[in-house]
Design a protein around this motif. Sequence first.
Motif, short mmCIF file in Angstrom:
data_model
loop_
_atom_site.label_atom_id
_atom_site.label_comp_id
_atom_site.label_asym_id
_atom_site.label_seq_id
_atom_site.Cartn_x
_atom_site.Cartn_y
_atom_site.Cartn_z
N THR A 1 0.81 -1.27 -0.06
CA THR A 1 -0.08 0.11 0.10
C THR A 1 0.91 1.06 0.12
OG1 THR A 1 -1.93 -1.05 1.18
CG2 THR A 1 -1.75 1.47 1.33
N ARG A 2 1.92 1.20 0.97
CA ARG A 2 2.79 2.35 0.85
C ARG A 2 3.47 2.44 -0.62
NH1 ARG A 2 4.64 4.84 5.62
NH2 ARG A 2 6.70 5.07 4.73
N GLN A 3 3.88 1.61 -1.19
CA GLN A 3 4.42 1.61 -2.46
C GLN A 3 3.61 2.23 -3.54
OE1 GLN A 3 7.63 1.21 -3.34
NE2 GLN A 3 6.99 1.97 -5.33
N ARG A 4 2.32 1.80 -3.28
CA ARG A 4 1.24 2.47 -4.46
C ARG A 4 1.04 3.94 -3.94
NH1 ARG A 4 -2.14 -1.97 -3.07
NH2 ARG A 4 -3.84 -0.49 -2.40
N LEU A 5 0.92 4.23 -2.79
CA LEU A 5 1.05 5.83 -2.05
C LEU A 5 2.13 6.60 -2.90
CD1 LEU A 5 -0.30 5.41 1.28
CD2 LEU A 5 -1.62 6.02 -0.62
N PHE A 6 3.08 5.89 -2.71
CA PHE A 6 4.42 6.73 -3.17
C PHE A 6 4.34 6.78 -4.92
CE2 PHE A 6 8.43 6.14 -0.37
CZ PHE A 6 7.60 6.51 0.88
N GLU A 7 3.99 5.70 -5.55
CA GLU A 7 3.67 5.94 -6.97
C GLU A 7 2.70 6.99 -7.45
OE1 GLU A 7 3.07 1.97 -8.15
OE2 GLU A 7 5.00 0.98 -7.71
N ALA A 8 1.85 6.79 -6.78
CA ALA A 8 0.69 7.93 -6.92
C ALA A 8 1.02 9.34 -6.64
CB ALA A 8 -0.73 7.64 -6.00
N ALA A 9 1.86 9.41 -5.56
CA ALA A 9 2.57 10.69 -5.37
C ALA A 9 3.31 11.15 -6.14
CB ALA A 9 2.86 10.69 -3.83
N VAL A 10 4.12 10.41 -6.57
CA VAL A 10 5.24 10.75 -7.72
C VAL A 10 4.48 11.22 -8.98
CG1 VAL A 10 7.13 9.92 -8.91
CG2 VAL A 10 7.07 9.55 -6.64
N ARG B 1 -7.08 13.39 -1.46
CA ARG B 1 -8.38 12.47 -2.11
C ARG B 1 -7.64 12.16 -3.47
NH1 ARG B 1 -10.50 13.92 -6.10
NH2 ARG B 1 -10.15 16.16 -5.94
N MET B 2 -6.74 12.98 -3.97
CA MET B 2 -6.13 12.67 -5.45
C MET B 2 -5.18 11.54 -5.43
SD MET B 2 -5.38 16.46 -6.61
CE MET B 2 -4.49 16.20 -8.16
N VAL B 3 -4.40 11.53 -4.30
CA VAL B 3 -3.42 10.69 -3.99
C VAL B 3 -4.48 9.11 -3.73
CG1 VAL B 3 -1.70 9.33 -2.62
CG2 VAL B 3 -1.59 11.81 -3.10
N ALA B 4 -5.41 9.18 -2.72
CA ALA B 4 -6.05 8.05 -2.71
C ALA B 4 -6.64 7.42 -3.83
CB ALA B 4 -7.07 8.29 -1.46
N GLU B 5 -7.26 8.11 -4.50
CA GLU B 5 -7.89 7.70 -5.59
C GLU B 5 -6.88 7.25 -6.78
OE1 GLU B 5 -9.90 10.31 -9.16
OE2 GLU B 5 -11.21 10.25 -7.43
N ARG B 6 -5.85 7.81 -7.05
CA ARG B 6 -4.89 7.16 -7.86
C ARG B 6 -4.26 5.81 -7.37
NH1 ARG B 6 -1.06 9.42 -11.86
NH2 ARG B 6 -3.09 11.07 -12.13
N ALA B 7 -4.20 5.69 -6.23
CA ALA B 7 -3.43 4.40 -5.69
C ALA B 7 -4.61 3.47 -5.43
CB ALA B 7 -2.67 4.88 -3.96
N GLY B 8 -6.08 3.79 -5.68
CA GLY B 8 -6.98 3.14 -5.39
C GLY B 8 -7.29 2.55 -3.96
N VAL B 9 -7.10 3.67 -2.95
CA VAL B 9 -7.50 3.31 -1.66
C VAL B 9 -8.38 4.32 -1.08
CG1 VAL B 9 -5.30 2.21 -1.20
CG2 VAL B 9 -5.46 4.54 -0.84
N ALA B 10 -8.80 4.11 0.08
CA ALA B 10 -9.88 5.06 0.66
C ALA B 10 -8.78 6.22 1.22
CB ALA B 10 -10.48 4.60 1.93
#
Length: 194
Positions: free
Chosen positions: A12-21, A35-44
């Motif tokens: 999950t942290r990796q998905r958040l990193f990738e979305a943030a980058v 919200r943008m990061v969560a949506e991009r990472a596919g998490v709440a």
Amino acid sequence: MVQTAAERGKATRQRLFEAAVALIGEAGWSGVSTRMVAERAGVAPGVVHYHFASVTDLLVAASVSFARDLVDQLAAGLAEQRDLGGGLDWLLDRLGAYTGTDPASLLVAETYLASSRVPALRAELHAIMADFRRAVVSWLRSCGHAGDAEAAAVLLAAVVDGLVLHRALDPGLDLTALAGPLRAMLRAEPEDEA
């Protein structure tokens, strides 16, 4: 195969990193929201704050990780070059992959800009650049550079950053044409004293 809670958390942290980058380059540092990061990472959205105290903390961690990997790759590749001229040619060729408007260039530009307002980010980037400069000093000395290797390393690090920024303004800039002047600036012989 069943993942452990630690493995799920790491993924999950990796998905958040990738979305943030990705979002830092697309929306700009201050344009990225939880919200943008969560949506991009596919998490709440709450998952972002479960892993990071704030979206700024996430952006710092993600951009620092990205910058560290990028700079470490450059330093490792440069260390493999056995002579100054060949190493500078290699570096300019490598920099040719960065247009100034590609995702990596945009992320780095946004991160540098944000570091002027986020002290923790500035400290992390300083540490990354200090490590890069040390690697460049070591490489320069291994190539027989007889001048002030520390000053030359600062210059070369600034040239790397500056060329990527200039490519954004002048996409037709031919980096290979800069090899001669760069070699002259970093020649292996110390300058004659006047």
